[in-house]
Write an enzyme that holds these catalytic residues in place. Structure first.
Site, PDB file in Angstrom:
ATOM      1  CB  SER A  96      23.832 -17.115 -29.956  1.00 44.93           C
ATOM      2  OG  SER A  96      24.462 -15.909 -29.589  1.00 44.93           O
ATOM      3  CG  HIS A 229      27.481 -15.594 -33.752  1.00 47.65           C
ATOM      4  ND1 HIS A 229      27.994 -16.233 -32.640  1.00 47.65           N
ATOM      5  CD2 HIS A 229      26.202 -15.249 -33.429  1.00 47.65           C
ATOM      6  CE1 HIS A 229      27.066 -16.274 -31.692  1.00 47.65           C
ATOM      7  NE2 HIS A 229      25.986 -15.688 -32.138  1.00 47.65           N
TER       8      HIS A 229
END
Length: 256
Positions: A96, A229
């Protein structure tokens, strides 16, 4: 060689030191995340790989320090902390926000002549992909709801008021760093890039992940895993096996 290195205990965590390591894997955390996210990763890698987990200011044992609100400054400071390790070939893994920081660190190391084995960019669009900003201006409630939505922190932990108060400053500084980041065109990396994503990740779609290929003059590969995610939590063994295999191949190529 690893025994002779003076590690920066402020920025670098070595959870499983490898004195016989022939390469280094630098791991950078997601927004609001900490070095400890990579503790399991460190335990899965072979002794030939020294895992250096980066601890950013504003969290865990560094929570008394102000966060760094610029990706460029974060990259500069991480590079400075890594300087004693650049005698070994280096690979970078970032998840991320950590993928963006890892990219900027890789650019700086590349310019300095450090031998780079690869960049492993997880759960993040390529730096050249423009994304909507403004998260830094959102309310505390919105930030915490976003963390819950992405699944990176257990919901019961986020119900702990003391814990929430502790992570909010780091979250805000990290989102500010992301909101203000602007990719500056420059030479492509000399090392391969492996982009990784979860199939149901709301933060990066297939084309945004494929755009990482524009940032390397070497090989590019994209792998998609089941999950969201934080697919990495459930596929750590497979991902680390892939990373170690690619590092080994790159190291052998450099020796030829």
């Amino acid at each position: 060689m690893s025994d002779a290195v003076n590690t920066d205990e402020t920025w670098i965590r070595r959870y499983h030191p490898s004195p016989e390591a022939s390469s280094v894997l630098v791991c950078l955390p997601h927004a609001g995340g900490a070095a400890s996210f990579y503790f399991p990763v460190s335990g899965m890698t072979p002794p030939s790989v020294e895992v250096l987990a980066i601890q950013l200011p504003g969290r865990q044992d560094r929570r008394g320090e102000p966060g760094v609100e610029s990706i460029a400054e974060l990259a500069d400071r991480v590079v400075a902390a890594l300087r004693p390790w650049t005698g070994l070939p280096v690979a970078l893994f970032g998840h991320s926000m950590g993928a963006t920081v890892a990219f900027e660190v890789a650019r700086r190391l590349d310019r300095s002549g450090t031998a780079l084995l690869g960049l492993f960019a997880s759960g993040r669009p390529a730096p050249s992909v423009l994304r909507a900003a403004g998260a830094q201006r959102r309310s505390d409630e919105w930030l915490l709801a976003e963390v819950r939505r992405l699944g990176g922190t257990h919901a019961q932990v986020l119900g702990d008021e003391e814990f929430v108060r502790a992570i909010l400053p780091a979250l805000r500084s990290d989102y500010r760093a992301l909101d203000t980041y602007r990719y500056l065109p420059g030479p492509r990396l000399s090392c391969p890039i492996l982009a990784l994503r979860g199939e149901e990740d709301p933060k990066v779609n297939l084309e945004e992940a494929r755009a990482w290929r524009d940032h390397t003059a070497a090989g590019f590969e994209l792998r998609t895993f089941p999950g969201d995610h934080f697919y990495l939590v459930h596929h750590a063994t497979e991902v680390i096996g892939l990373v170690v295999d690619r590092m080994r191949g790159a190291l052998e190529s450099q020796r030829v």
